[in-house]
Write a protein that holds these residues in place. Structure first.
Motif, short mmCIF file in Angstrom:
data_model
loop_
_atom_site.label_atom_id
_atom_site.label_comp_id
_atom_site.label_asym_id
_atom_site.label_seq_id
_atom_site.Cartn_x
_atom_site.Cartn_y
_atom_site.Cartn_z
N ASP A 273 0.81 -1.23 0.08
CA ASP A 273 0.29 0.02 0.05
C ASP A 273 1.01 0.88 -0.24
N LEU A 274 1.85 1.27 0.92
CA LEU A 274 2.77 2.44 1.02
C LEU A 274 3.14 2.67 -0.68
N PHE A 275 3.58 1.40 -1.58
CA PHE A 275 4.37 1.97 -2.61
C PHE A 275 3.33 2.66 -3.77
N GLU A 276 1.99 1.48 -3.70
CA GLU A 276 0.58 2.75 -4.30
C GLU A 276 1.05 3.57 -4.18
N VAL A 277 0.66 4.50 -3.28
CA VAL A 277 0.90 5.46 -2.98
C VAL A 277 1.98 6.38 -2.91
N LEU A 278 3.09 6.05 -2.93
CA LEU A 278 4.46 6.66 -3.43
C LEU A 278 3.89 6.61 -4.73
N ASN A 279 3.76 5.55 -5.44
CA ASN A 279 3.73 5.36 -7.20
C ASN A 279 2.75 6.98 -7.45
N ALA A 280 2.13 6.99 -6.44
CA ALA A 280 0.39 7.56 -7.32
C ALA A 280 1.50 9.11 -7.40
N TRP A 281 2.32 9.14 -6.35
CA TRP A 281 2.90 11.30 -5.83
C TRP A 281 4.34 11.10 -6.57
N LEU A 282 4.69 9.89 -6.76
CA LEU A 282 6.36 10.18 -7.33
C LEU A 282 6.07 9.90 -8.90
N PRO A 283 6.91 9.82 -9.91
CA PRO A 283 7.12 9.45 -11.22
C PRO A 283 8.13 8.51 -11.15
N ILE A 284 7.57 7.18 -10.62
CA ILE A 284 8.63 6.20 -10.21
C ILE A 284 7.83 5.01 -10.37
N GLU A 285 7.95 3.88 -10.75
CA GLU A 285 6.76 2.83 -9.84
C GLU A 285 8.24 1.52 -9.13
N LEU A 286 7.18 1.87 -8.02
CA LEU A 286 7.79 0.89 -6.69
C LEU A 286 7.57 -0.40 -6.89
N ILE A 287 8.21 -1.44 -6.77
CA ILE A 287 7.74 -3.52 -6.90
C ILE A 287 7.71 -3.76 -5.87
N PRO A 288 7.75 -4.46 -5.19
CA PRO A 288 7.94 -5.29 -4.11
C PRO A 288 8.25 -6.66 -4.84
#
Length: 353
Positions: A273-288
């Motif tokens: 969930d943290l990664f999803e929110v970060l992906n929405a606010w930053l131009p990066i895709e974090l993937i667990p």
């Protein structure tokens, strides 16, 4: 009402705790290495963050603190003139290597000196509140971690030396006269973050160190995709500063028959969930990603660099943590809405230009 004595007064938790105590009318003595001006400014910021008028800061007494000096370098006759609640919030928080000696000096020897000073000079009717970390459990995540005094373990059983130093400080505290007399409370914090209603955060530690690293790479390489090693059920015990302070005040007024409290929420935040929110606010895709997935498809150069820069905070994504906790003035969970507020505020207001 007892006097409130708080060391580590210019820290994130210490300054907000002082602000809440001043706002409710308590007499507070703030102890810090920093100057009077710095402490007052930090507490005024904390008062505003908590939604209070900053004028109570004028009532704050500030005294110099030296954790390595006899009696902490304090005017003990003044500080301990009346029964008090002594809050030991002072600590060195760092996950970086080659800081072992400093961590032992501040978090272990300094904590022992604070307790010894309290035991020598505190008036009858006083109590001692030690602010620890729930993550003193180290790599022992076969939880839920109990609210018990810990046993010794070797440094290699911890994710970083900070955790080890906080465990050692608790072990020393457990053997103290004050514990035997029943005048000690230990509050183990989770990952303290900004205000639950505004998202405002007056710190760059913990989660915000990770956010800062991710933002650095996202701004320079927008659109990139990054995998990070994660436990399939990795979770974070995020505790907003406002609810953390409210819980601490409730704990300090509680009975002393069970002296250890995990100041965490019953509901945690999945790292996904943290990664999803970060992906929405930053131009990066974090993937667990699981270690097996990374072994099958090794990191590319960019992923390797990002993981190297984030390794000291991202190590907490590689485990699942469960802590025993009591429903004592239970704080609300960090919902999806609160998480979005915390991240969005820091992206807009907290990141360096």
């Amino acid at each position: 009402m007892n006097v409130q004595v708080i060391d580590g007064a210019n820290g994130f938790v210490g300054s907000h705790l002082i602000g809440a105590l001043l706002a409710r009318g308590d007499e507070v003595i703030a102890l810090a290495r920093a100057s009077v001006e710095v402490v007052r400014r930090r507490v005024a910021d904390a008062l505003r963050c908590l939604g209070f008028d900053e004028s109570p800061v004028d009532r704050l007494r500030v005294r110099r603190l030296a954790l390595d000096e006899p009696d902490l370098g304090l005017p003990v006759a003044e500080v301990f003139a009346e029964p008090c609640t002594y809050w030991h919030t002072a600590a060195l928080v760092t996950f970086f290597p080659r800081r072992e000696v400093e961590l032992l000096n501040v978090n272990v020897a300094g904590s022992a000196n604070a307790l010894a000073t309290y035991e020598r000079h505190a008036r009858p009717g006083s109590r001692y509140v030690y602010i620890g970390t729930a993550y003193q459990c180290g790599l022992d995540t076969g939880g839920p971690v109990p609210e018990d005094w810990p046993a010794s373990d070797s440094p290699d059983r911890f994710r970083n030396f900070y955790e080890y130093s906080k465990r050692e400080a608790e072990i020393a505290l457990a053997r103290s006269r004050s514990v035997g007399e029943g005048t000690v409370l230990t509050a183990r914090l989770g990952v303290v973050v900004g205000h639950s209603c505004t998202g405002r955060a007056l710190t760059d530690y913990g989660l915000y160190d990770f956010l800062r690293v991710m933002a650095f790479f996202a701004r320079r390489n927008p659109g990139e995709r990054v995998r990070l090693p994660c436990h399939p059920d990795a979770n974070l015990h995020l505790t907003p500063i406002d609810t953390t302070v409210s819980r601490l005040l409730s704990i300090a007024a509680a009975d002393l028959d069970r002296p250890i409290f995990h100041v965490v929420n019953g509901q945690t935040v999945p790292v996904r969930d943290l990664f999803e929110v970060l992906n929405a606010w930053l131009p990066i895709e974090l993937i667990p990603a699981t270690p097996e997935q990374i072994e099958d498809v090794p990191f590319n150069r960019f992923e390797a660099v990002v993981n190297m820069r984030a390794k000291y905070t991202a190590t907490y994504f590689r485990h699942r943590y469960d802590f025993a906790w009591r429903d004592l003035a239970a704080p609300p969970a960090v919902t999806a809405e609160v998480l979005d507020r915390l991240i969005s505020w820091y992206v807009r207001e907290g990141l360096p230009e």
